[in-house]
Design an enzyme around this catalytic site. Structure first.
Site, PDB file in Angstrom:
ATOM      1  N   ARG A  48      -1.427 -21.551  41.347  1.00  0.00           N
ATOM      2  CA  ARG A  48      -1.211 -20.565  40.284  1.00  0.00           C
ATOM      3  C   ARG A  48      -2.356 -20.620  39.281  1.00  0.00           C
ATOM      4  O   ARG A  48      -2.305 -21.392  38.320  1.00  0.00           O
ATOM      5  CB  ARG A  48       0.114 -20.870  39.563  1.00  0.00           C
ATOM      6  CG  ARG A  48       1.352 -20.902  40.458  1.00  0.00           C
ATOM      7  CD  ARG A  48       1.893 -19.497  40.664  1.00  0.00           C
ATOM      8  NE  ARG A  48       2.046 -18.765  39.417  1.00  0.00           N
ATOM      9  CZ  ARG A  48       3.188 -18.691  38.724  1.00  0.00           C
ATOM     10  NH1 ARG A  48       4.247 -19.315  39.153  1.00  0.00           N
ATOM     11  NH2 ARG A  48       3.242 -17.983  37.615  1.00  0.00           N
ATOM     12  N   GLY A 188      11.652 -36.003  29.272  1.00  0.00           N
ATOM     13  CA  GLY A 188      10.610 -35.661  30.242  1.00  0.00           C
ATOM     14  C   GLY A 188      10.330 -36.744  31.266  1.00  0.00           C
ATOM     15  O   GLY A 188       9.409 -36.619  32.058  1.00  0.00           O
ATOM     16  N   GLU A 191      12.764 -35.475  36.339  1.00  0.00           N
ATOM     17  CA  GLU A 191      12.497 -34.077  36.637  1.00  0.00           C
ATOM     18  C   GLU A 191      13.817 -33.313  36.667  1.00  0.00           C
ATOM     19  O   GLU A 191      14.896 -33.915  36.725  1.00  0.00           O
ATOM     20  CB  GLU A 191      11.792 -33.983  37.982  1.00  0.00           C
ATOM     21  CG  GLU A 191      10.413 -34.620  37.916  1.00  0.00           C
ATOM     22  CD  GLU A 191       9.644 -34.471  39.207  1.00  0.00           C
ATOM     23  OE1 GLU A 191       9.850 -33.475  39.904  1.00  0.00           O
ATOM     24  OE2 GLU A 191       8.846 -35.370  39.497  1.00  0.00           O
ATOM     25  N   ASP A 202      11.412 -41.997  46.163  1.00  0.00           N
ATOM     26  CA  ASP A 202      10.085 -42.274  45.614  1.00  0.00           C
ATOM     27  C   ASP A 202       9.741 -43.763  45.760  1.00  0.00           C
ATOM     28  O   ASP A 202       8.670 -44.129  46.257  1.00  0.00           O
ATOM     29  CB  ASP A 202      10.075 -41.851  44.136  1.00  0.00           C
ATOM     30  CG  ASP A 202       8.768 -42.166  43.441  1.00  0.00           C
ATOM     31  OD1 ASP A 202       7.835 -41.354  43.536  1.00  0.00           O
ATOM     32  OD2 ASP A 202       8.692 -43.239  42.805  1.00  0.00           O
ATOM     33  N   LYS A 206       6.906 -45.888  48.249  1.00  0.00           N
ATOM     34  CA  LYS A 206       5.973 -46.893  47.725  1.00  0.00           C
ATOM     35  C   LYS A 206       6.184 -48.235  48.423  1.00  0.00           C
ATOM     36  O   LYS A 206       5.218 -48.949  48.732  1.00  0.00           O
ATOM     37  CB  LYS A 206       6.173 -47.028  46.211  1.00  0.00           C
ATOM     38  CG  LYS A 206       5.748 -45.762  45.457  1.00  0.00           C
ATOM     39  CD  LYS A 206       6.267 -45.749  44.032  1.00  0.00           C
ATOM     40  CE  LYS A 206       5.826 -44.489  43.278  1.00  0.00           C
ATOM     41  NZ  LYS A 206       6.511 -44.308  41.998  1.00  0.00           N
ATOM     42  N   GLY A 305       2.585 -40.657  35.004  1.00  0.00           N
ATOM     43  CA  GLY A 305       1.939 -39.924  33.913  1.00  0.00           C
ATOM     44  C   GLY A 305       0.531 -39.509  34.281  1.00  0.00           C
ATOM     45  O   GLY A 305      -0.114 -40.115  35.143  1.00  0.00           O
TER      46      GLY A 305
HETATM   47  N1  HSE Z   1       8.525 -40.261  39.460  1.00  0.00           N
HETATM   48  C1  HSE Z   1       7.840 -41.493  39.552  1.00  0.00           C
HETATM   49  C2  HSE Z   1       8.432 -42.485  38.572  1.00  0.00           C
HETATM   50  C3  HSE Z   1       6.369 -41.388  39.266  1.00  0.00           C
HETATM   51  O1  HSE Z   1       9.369 -42.165  37.839  1.00  0.00           O
HETATM   52  O2  HSE Z   1       7.976 -43.594  38.537  1.00  0.00           O
HETATM   53  C4  HSE Z   1       5.621 -40.857  40.435  1.00  0.00           C
HETATM   54  O3  HSE Z   1       5.776 -41.684  41.556  1.00  0.00           O
END
Ligand code: HSE
Length: 442
Positions: A48, A188, A191, A202, A206, A305
């Site tokens: 966008r 914030g 999400e 997530d 990792k 961040g």
């Molecule tokens: N959403 C992830 C966190 C950051 O809250 O740590 C990106 O991996």
């Protein structure tokens, strides 16, 4: 210093991408001096263009990411789009056109890391992804390079800031999960759709990446046992406090005691307040690495961040540019051990089990017998009446008042614990299994 610049294509210009572009511009001279050649941002692909942030050079913006990576003069492609497609195709295309790739894409690396590494190797290119794990914290490079002469046995850490923020709030204010999630969303940290964080996807991605690098084997996202924190209650947190513990969502990658397999898991767990991970507050990340010769190492810092993630991206970018300039490539995938990933049932740890039971003669003995029959040794037992003060509260249909029984075990396998709980559920005197939580970090 070489005067002809190295050319960089940036795919994605959101929170992280715009920071990468900003640092590349403002630190251009330092980056050139550290690399030995200027680095030029040759194009920025976005979906966008109307949303491109202030300060991003508009003349470099394109919506045609494929054409950008196919230009043929790009030295390094920086992918900060996220998700599987189109990122995977663009990265593969970048390799085919001679570029090295720096990515922040944990989902893609966890799912397709082996194929991407193979594509990079075939083209003599680099694939770096420090930013995919724990934001600014250097972890991938220390595991891949600094500790490569050692034998890593365990990686244990908090690798998701959103869930750490939620659990920290639950711990400090006594809030329930929903209330703490609402606060994380308002600030914030979480999400609009928090699934990837709160369900542990997530962190599992990792964990897969860290386990693969630490143990020189292949661990995919599907190999990681995953439990999120949506079931963690204020009562669990209070129970942890009574034990001198707090609750954290942990990613744990371990080499089995016999050295023949590894395990990787993500789940909430109680850890003692004396453990360094217990003091990791708010949205910070921290990872413990245990290695034969090095002993215990801890890595701590902001795990998400724009700026912190951009810092990790820039580190990789400098490394990839230096390699390009030297006509070589850095270390690629090291998966020579081919250690299998064991099932969760093989994991050995301690457990905190909270049962609602009838409060009448013989119940404690009955419960203890079930643990003994499955070879699970009890460490401590605490019983309280349902009013929380040891007083039984009325007589129920099974002839006794109600009580809460909290059992903490010694180390046992997950399979033995699951079988124990299954049998406990069959007992007439066990009215419910209120919670089961692993106890780690002791
Ligand atoms: N959403 C992830 C966190 C950051 O809250 O740590 C990106 O991996």
């Amino acid at each position: 210093m070489r005067t002809r610049p190295l050319k960089v294509a940036l795919l994605g210009c959101g929170v992280v991408g715009s920071e990468v572009a900003r640092i590349m511009t403002t630190h251009a001279d330092d980056l050139a001096a550290r690399i030995g050649a200027p680095v030029e941002l040759a194009g920025i692909a976005v979906r966008r263009p109307d949303r491109v942030r202030e300060g991003v050079p508009a003349e470099l913006v394109t919506t045609d990411a494929t054409a950008l990576v196919k230009r043929g003069d790009i030295d390094v492609v920086v992918e900060v789009i996220g998700g599987i497609e189109p990122a995977r195709t663009l990265i593969t295309t970048a390799f085919e056109h001679g570029a090295s790739v720096v990515s922040a894409n944990k989902a893609l690396v966890a799912q397709d890391g082996a194929a991407l590494h193979a594509a990079a190797e075939e083209q003599g290119a680099d694939l770096y992804y420090e930013a995919a794990v724990a934001g600014a914290i250097p972890l991938v490079r220390p595991l891949r390079e600094s500790l490569v002469g050692d034998k890593v046995n365990r990686v244990l850490g908090i690798v998701n800031g959103t869930t750490n923020f939620i659990l920290d709030r639950m711990d400090s204010s006594g809030a329930g999960y929903s209330e703490a999630l609402d606060e994380a969303t308002a600030l914030g940290y979480a999400e609009a759709d928090p699934t990837a964080d709160v369900e542990g996807f997530d962190a599992a991605a990792k964990a897969a990446i860290l386990a693969g690098i630490a143990f020189h084997t292949r661990v995919r996202l599907d190999d990681v046992h995953r439990e999120g924190l949506t079931e963690v209650t204020a009562a669990d947190i209070a129970s942890a406090k009574r034990m001198g513990c707090t609750v954290k969502l942990l990613a744990i990658c371990e080499r089995a005691a016999d050295g023949l397999s590894v395990t990787a898991r993500v789940h909430p767990a109680m850890i003692p307040l004396s453990h360094p991970l217990a003091s990791v507050r708010e949205a910070y990340n921290a990872v413990f690495v245990e290695a034969d010769a090095a002993g215990q190492l801890m890595f701590y810092g902001p795990g998400a961040g724009g700026s912190p993630t951009a810092s990790a991206v820039l580190g990789d970018l400098v490394a990839a540019c230096r390699n390009k300039l030297n006509g070589g490539r850095g270390p690629g995938e090291s998966a020579y051990t081919r250690l299998p990933v064991g099932p969760m049932g093989e994991v050995v740890t301690r457990y905190h089990i909270s049962l609602d039971v009838a409060d009448k003669p013989g119940v404690l003995a009955q419960v203890a017998t079930v643990f003994a029959e499955h070879g699970v040794s009890i460490d401590t037992v605490r019983q309280t009446g349902k009013d929380g003060h040891g007083a039984a509260t009325g007589v129920s249909a099974d002839g006794g008042g109600g009580a809460s029984l909290v059992v903490v075990t010694h180390r046992a396998s997950d399979a033995a614990l699951s079988a124990t709980v299954e049998t406990l559920r069959q007992l007439d005197t066990v009215r419910g299994v209120a919670s089961i939580m692993r106890v780690e970090g002791e």
